[in-house]
Motif scaffolding. Structure first.
Motif, PDB file in Angstrom:
ATOM      1  N   PHE A   1      76.425  41.682  42.819  1.00  0.00           N
ATOM      2  CA  PHE A   1      77.645  42.142  42.182  1.00  0.00           C
ATOM      3  C   PHE A   1      77.360  42.521  40.732  1.00  0.00           C
ATOM      4  CE2 PHE A   1      81.525  41.106  39.684  1.00  0.00           C
ATOM      5  CZ  PHE A   1      82.356  42.094  40.196  1.00  0.00           C
ATOM      6  N   ASP A   2      76.631  41.669  40.014  1.00  0.00           N
ATOM      7  CA  ASP A   2      76.296  41.942  38.614  1.00  0.00           C
ATOM      8  C   ASP A   2      75.508  43.239  38.453  1.00  0.00           C
ATOM      9  OD1 ASP A   2      77.537  39.593  37.847  1.00  0.00           O
ATOM     10  OD2 ASP A   2      75.671  38.441  37.773  1.00  0.00           O
ATOM     11  N   ILE A   3      74.527  43.444  39.319  1.00  0.00           N
ATOM     12  CA  ILE A   3      73.683  44.649  39.244  1.00  0.00           C
ATOM     13  C   ILE A   3      74.515  45.902  39.489  1.00  0.00           C
ATOM     14  CG2 ILE A   3      71.813  45.900  40.411  1.00  0.00           C
ATOM     15  CD1 ILE A   3      70.506  43.101  40.861  1.00  0.00           C
ATOM     16  N   ASN A   4      75.300  45.899  40.559  1.00  0.00           N
ATOM     17  CA  ASN A   4      76.109  47.079  40.898  1.00  0.00           C
ATOM     18  C   ASN A   4      77.236  47.312  39.901  1.00  0.00           C
ATOM     19  OD1 ASN A   4      75.202  48.338  43.588  1.00  0.00           O
ATOM     20  ND2 ASN A   4      75.029  46.137  43.905  1.00  0.00           N
ATOM     21  N   LEU A   5      77.775  46.246  39.340  1.00  0.00           N
ATOM     22  CA  LEU A   5      78.795  46.372  38.305  1.00  0.00           C
ATOM     23  C   LEU A   5      78.204  47.022  37.060  1.00  0.00           C
ATOM     24  CD1 LEU A   5      81.624  45.792  37.218  1.00  0.00           C
ATOM     25  CD2 LEU A   5      80.794  43.527  36.564  1.00  0.00           C
ATOM     26  N   ALA A   6      77.017  46.591  36.666  1.00  0.00           N
ATOM     27  CA  ALA A   6      76.359  47.182  35.493  1.00  0.00           C
ATOM     28  C   ALA A   6      76.117  48.672  35.711  1.00  0.00           C
ATOM     29  CB  ALA A   6      75.045  46.455  35.213  1.00  0.00           C
ATOM     30  N   GLN A   7      75.728  49.059  36.912  1.00  0.00           N
ATOM     31  CA  GLN A   7      75.516  50.474  37.219  1.00  0.00           C
ATOM     32  C   GLN A   7      76.822  51.258  37.144  1.00  0.00           C
ATOM     33  OE1 GLN A   7      73.644  50.393  41.068  1.00  0.00           O
ATOM     34  NE2 GLN A   7      71.615  49.924  40.224  1.00  0.00           N
ATOM     35  N   ALA A   8      77.897  50.692  37.653  1.00  0.00           N
ATOM     36  CA  ALA A   8      79.198  51.381  37.630  1.00  0.00           C
ATOM     37  C   ALA A   8      79.687  51.569  36.200  1.00  0.00           C
ATOM     38  CB  ALA A   8      80.222  50.593  38.445  1.00  0.00           C
ATOM     39  N   VAL A   9      79.540  50.543  35.379  1.00  0.00           N
ATOM     40  CA  VAL A   9      79.990  50.639  33.981  1.00  0.00           C
ATOM     41  C   VAL A   9      79.113  51.620  33.217  1.00  0.00           C
ATOM     42  CG1 VAL A   9      80.223  49.355  31.824  1.00  0.00           C
ATOM     43  CG2 VAL A   9      81.081  48.382  33.955  1.00  0.00           C
ATOM     44  N   GLN A  10      77.821  51.599  33.469  1.00  0.00           N
ATOM     45  CA  GLN A  10      76.919  52.544  32.804  1.00  0.00           C
ATOM     46  C   GLN A  10      77.260  53.980  33.190  1.00  0.00           C
ATOM     47  OE1 GLN A  10      74.865  51.918  30.404  1.00  0.00           O
ATOM     48  NE2 GLN A  10      74.155  54.012  30.232  1.00  0.00           N
ATOM     49  N   LYS A  11      77.555  54.193  34.448  1.00  0.00           N
ATOM     50  CA  LYS A  11      77.948  55.529  34.917  1.00  0.00           C
ATOM     51  C   LYS A  11      79.228  55.985  34.218  1.00  0.00           C
ATOM     52  CE  LYS A  11      79.096  58.049  39.110  1.00  0.00           C
ATOM     53  NZ  LYS A  11      79.345  57.967  40.550  1.00  0.00           N
ATOM     54  N   GLU A  12      80.177  55.071  34.064  1.00  0.00           N
ATOM     55  CA  GLU A  12      81.432  55.393  33.375  1.00  0.00           C
ATOM     56  C   GLU A  12      81.168  55.718  31.908  1.00  0.00           C
ATOM     57  OE1 GLU A  12      85.244  56.311  32.689  1.00  0.00           O
ATOM     58  OE2 GLU A  12      84.395  55.910  34.647  1.00  0.00           O
ATOM     59  N   ARG A  13      80.275  54.973  31.273  1.00  0.00           N
ATOM     60  CA  ARG A  13      79.929  55.233  29.873  1.00  0.00           C
ATOM     61  C   ARG A  13      79.303  56.608  29.702  1.00  0.00           C
ATOM     62  NH1 ARG A  13      77.280  49.666  27.790  1.00  0.00           N
ATOM     63  NH2 ARG A  13      79.198  48.752  27.005  1.00  0.00           N
ATOM     64  N   VAL A  14      78.395  56.958  30.611  1.00  0.00           N
ATOM     65  CA  VAL A  14      77.726  58.258  30.541  1.00  0.00           C
ATOM     66  C   VAL A  14      78.737  59.376  30.713  1.00  0.00           C
ATOM     67  CG1 VAL A  14      76.076  59.765  31.724  1.00  0.00           C
ATOM     68  CG2 VAL A  14      75.463  57.395  31.228  1.00  0.00           C
ATOM     69  N   SER A  15      79.659  59.216  31.676  1.00  0.00           N
ATOM     70  CA  SER A  15      80.669  60.270  31.870  1.00  0.00           C
ATOM     71  C   SER A  15      81.620  60.323  30.689  1.00  0.00           C
ATOM     72  CB  SER A  15      81.434  60.044  33.172  1.00  0.00           C
ATOM     73  OG  SER A  15      82.271  58.930  33.086  1.00  0.00           O
ATOM     74  N   TYR A  16      81.893  59.186  30.035  1.00  0.00           N
ATOM     75  CA  TYR A  16      82.767  59.164  28.869  1.00  0.00           C
ATOM     76  C   TYR A  16      82.099  59.860  27.681  1.00  0.00           C
ATOM     77  CZ  TYR A  16      85.459  57.381  24.931  1.00  0.00           C
ATOM     78  OH  TYR A  16      86.212  57.288  23.799  1.00  0.00           O
ATOM     79  N   LEU A  17      80.822  59.603  27.479  1.00  0.00           N
ATOM     80  CA  LEU A  17      80.098  60.223  26.369  1.00  0.00           C
ATOM     81  C   LEU A  17      79.884  61.714  26.593  1.00  0.00           C
ATOM     82  CD1 LEU A  17      77.463  57.457  25.612  1.00  0.00           C
ATOM     83  CD2 LEU A  17      79.504  58.019  24.283  1.00  0.00           C
ATOM     84  N   GLY A  18      79.857  62.127  27.878  1.00  0.00           N
ATOM     85  CA  GLY A  18      79.660  63.521  28.199  1.00  0.00           C
ATOM     86  C   GLY A  18      80.893  64.375  28.002  1.00  0.00           C
ATOM     87  N   ARG A  19      82.023  63.754  27.728  1.00  0.00           N
ATOM     88  CA  ARG A  19      83.282  64.509  27.560  1.00  0.00           C
ATOM     89  C   ARG A  19      83.360  65.153  26.222  1.00  0.00           C
ATOM     90  NH1 ARG A  19      86.977  59.912  30.283  1.00  0.00           N
ATOM     91  NH2 ARG A  19      86.236  60.279  32.345  1.00  0.00           N
TER      92      ARG A  19
END
Length: 141
Positions: free
Chosen positions: A123-141
């Protein structure tokens, strides 16, 4: 600056079962995170009872000057909420994805006891990936 400051998961009784801090400002201590979780649980329950709309599911978004608090409640009463930068978009989808991760990696774990703190590496590993993906998409805006 990160779009997501922190993530909380509260069981149906109002107990904090998971907390993860992603903010750059400064980490809250354990007592503060427990207080925030129980306060949110109480506010959410009161809002459901006081709402003039029949079948209201409670507060989904709380907007403040310095943060937004987005909440998703599952059918079992478990609440997932994210504290984020003001105006952060797409948090509803992230919360639903976190709920899917919770059901896949926590609830299907034979060693997990319901309503207890979450200690699950997948859960921790997949959660970190999901949050990182959200951060990347947020910074890409």
């Amino acid at each position: 600056m990160a779009a997501i400051y922190s993530l909380y998961i509260i069981n149906k009784s109002g107990g904090l079962i998971f907390y993860k801090d992603y903010g750059l400002q400064g980490r809250m201590d354990t007592n503060d995170s427990l207080r925030l979780a129980s306060l949110w649980h109480s506010m959410h329950a009161i809002s459901q009872q006081l709402s003039p709309i029949q079948g209201c599911s409670g507060i989904e978004l709380l907007e403040a000057d310095t943060f937004d608090l987005h909440c998703f409640q599952s059918l079992t009463g478990t609440k997932f909420f994210v504290v984020s930068e003001p105006g952060t978009q797409n948090m509803e989808n992230l919360l639903k994805h976190i709920y899917e991760l919770y059901t896949d990696y926590v609830l299907k774990n034979p060693f997990y006891e319901m309503e207890m703190p979450i200690r699950c590496e997948l859960f921790d590993i997949n959660l970190a990936q999901a949050v990182q993906k959200e951060r990347v998409s947020y910074l890409g805006r």
